[in-house]
Design a protein around this motif. Structure first.
Motif, PDB file in Angstrom:
ATOM      1  N   GLU A  57      10.185 -16.271 -20.791  1.00 25.22           N
ATOM      2  CA  GLU A  57       9.261 -15.173 -21.064  1.00 25.22           C
ATOM      3  C   GLU A  57       8.695 -15.427 -22.459  1.00 25.22           C
ATOM      4  O   GLU A  57       9.116 -16.356 -23.151  1.00 25.22           O
ATOM      5  N   GLU A  58       7.736 -14.591 -22.871  1.00 24.01           N
ATOM      6  CA  GLU A  58       6.992 -14.925 -24.081  1.00 24.01           C
ATOM      7  C   GLU A  58       7.118 -13.900 -25.213  1.00 24.01           C
ATOM      8  O   GLU A  58       6.614 -14.125 -26.307  1.00 24.01           O
TER       9      GLU A  58
ATOM     10  N   GLN B 130       2.164 -16.159 -16.900  1.00 23.38           N
ATOM     11  CA  GLN B 130       2.006 -14.769 -17.334  1.00 23.38           C
ATOM     12  C   GLN B 130       0.824 -14.664 -18.288  1.00 23.38           C
ATOM     13  O   GLN B 130       0.502 -15.611 -19.007  1.00 23.38           O
TER      14      GLN B 130
ATOM     15  N   ARG C 140      11.843 -19.824 -14.752  1.00 25.23           N
ATOM     16  CA  ARG C 140      13.105 -19.135 -14.425  1.00 25.23           C
ATOM     17  C   ARG C 140      13.653 -19.752 -13.147  1.00 25.23           C
ATOM     18  O   ARG C 140      12.925 -19.857 -12.149  1.00 25.23           O
TER      19      ARG C 140
ATOM     20  N   MET D   4       5.803 -19.899 -17.609  1.00 18.35           N
ATOM     21  CA  MET D   4       7.174 -19.483 -17.913  1.00 18.35           C
ATOM     22  C   MET D   4       8.075 -20.123 -16.852  1.00 18.35           C
ATOM     23  O   MET D   4       7.595 -20.472 -15.761  1.00 18.35           O
TER      24      MET D   4
END
Ligand code: HAM
Length: 416
Positions: free
Chosen positions: A81-82, A126, A112, A110
């Motif tokens: 995430e950012e 994102q 995951r 991103m």
């Protein structure tokens, strides 16, 4: 040996990129209009940045990170995430301070390691914003409005805003105590994960999607009943500001989100058209994170949109039009002499800011028109030897089928 991309990591192919480019252009346009500036951070960060901010016991950190040891024996992680990288960069580069508000936005990949399914990938994109330096409820309302404006500009319909407050360091601990007391009697009715959450982070039991857990939690004490006066007032202000902007919200008392840094406002923008992965956008306040990561004590708020999910909605809803001013012109050159003239006209159409392409390989008129419709052209400009002699082209409106002879110097005027 034939290679395939890794599971959950997709190519975005040429026929899909126009939708992405459309979204990206709107993100830059709308986010900048709201006063946000773009920031780009590295894909790799020290692992500790994420474990510290998102929380060691969250699913993201405990199960889903792409973590490895680099050649310098450091543990590094591909960003899941950012928010944490943006906060890190803002502290490191002095973008923030008590007298300045940093309004930053980003777009990018991103990572995951989740179980892939529709709307859930291992590499996904994102677009998000982070406003660091103020606890004003206006900012919470502004970022939700910003998301809505983006979706409106893209023509997406049928979205709902879910809103909650997860309280702050002063009121959350007492709620967690009450919740633990409630859960203690019901551990046998909860799933294995929720039994573990009971110990590590009982708040996460609230949003477990398993039927037996949600049945238990429907009777759980409500988070909003235990907010302190400040959190309550802040939450009411955010709701009031959104109502004043005609944004309908639904209170979702169970919206605690899967990252540990949230304080106060949490929200999601959801669509029933996305199936089980219904969250298009998620975010909230994180007033303790900047200090936790070594920066000054500054409150912050932000969100991130899942762009693959947005593309899914664009494809499902097919919002009309390519947007104002985005006409596409196909130039059909028939014969050798016409090639040069067509190339000059193609160039002048492009110089006028209109997207255009031409037939390069000397096909028949029929094949050219077929190619133009396949490319969804608005106009086809047809130039053969006769047209070169007359200094005029045939301009065919591909939607109505009408065709007119237009002098070369008037073609752009006609198209526009
Ligand atoms: P998040 O809820 O983990 O929040 O992710 C935000 C959005 O990214 C989700 O609503 C979803 O649309 C998309 N997303 C998440 N995981 C995946 C996946 N595996 N595949 C496809 N899309 C996915 C955050 O990331 C926070 N950093 C948001 C934020 C910013 N909070 C404050 N500032």
């Amino acid at each position: 040996m034939k290679y395939q991309s890794l599971r959950g990591m997709n190519d975005i192919l040429p026929d899909e990129t126009p939708v992405w480019q459309n979204i990206e252009a709107s993100v830059h346009g709308v986010f900048q209009r709201f006063g946000y500036s773009e920031i780009r951070t590295p894909l790799l960060e020290k692992t500790e940045l994420f474990s510290r901010s998102i929380g060691d016991l969250t699913d993201i950190v405990s199960k889903e990170m792409y973590t490895f040891t680099d050649k310098g024996d450091r543990s590094v992680t591909l960003r899941p995430e950012e928010t944490a990288p943006v906060v890190r960069a803002a502290i490191e580069n002095n973008l923030i301070g008590s007298d300045k508000l940093a309004k930053l936005y980003y777009m990018g990949a991103m990572f995951r390691y989740e179980r892939p399914q529709a709307g859930r990938l291992r590499q996904f994109n994102q677009a998000g914003v982070e406003a660091i330096g103020s606890n004003s409820p206006v900012l919470d309302a502004e970022i939700i409005l910003l998301g809505i404006k983006l979706f409106e500009e893209l023509g997406i319909k049928g979205l709902e805003v879910e809103l909650n407050s997860v309280g702050c360091a002063s009121c959350r601990p007492s709620y967690i105590k009450t919740l633990r007391a409630f859960l203690k009697e019901k551990l046998g009715d909860l799933c294995e994960d929720c039994n573990a959450r009971y110990v590590s982070n009982p708040l996460r039991v609230l949003d477990c999607k398993k039927e037996k857990c949600s049945a238990v939690m429907s009777k759980a004490p409500s988070l909003s009943d235990s907010l302190c006066p400040e959190c309550k007032k802040h939450f009411e202000s955010v709701s009031g500001l959104l109502a004043a902007m005609n944004i309908r919200t639904r209170l979702n008392n169970k919206l605690v989100r899967g990252l540990d840094y949230y304080t106060g406002t949490t929200f999601e923008i959801v669509s029933s058209q996305l199936g089980s992965q219904s969250a298009l956008c998620g975010g909230g306040r994180y007033d303790g994170l900047v200090e936790e990561l070594g920066g000054p004590k500054l409150p912050a708020v932000g969100f991130a949109i899942g762009l693959e999910r947005l593309v899914m909605l664009m494809n499902a809803q097919k919002p009309s039009g390519k947007g104002p001013g985005s006409k596409f012109v196909y130039v059909a050159a028939l014969g050798e002499k016409a090639q040069k003239e067509a190339f000059i006209i193609l160039n002048s159409i492009r110089n006028a800011g209109v997207k255009a392409d031409m037939e390069y390989t000397g096909k028949s008129l029929k094949s050219c028109l077929k190619a133009a419709s396949l490319l969804d052209a608005d106009f086809t400009v047809i130039i053969g030897d006769d047209e070169v002699a007359k200094n005029a082209a045939l301009v065919k409106d591909m939607k109505t089928g009408q065709q007119k002879e237009i002098a070369f110097e008037r073609i752009i005027e006609e198209i526009k």
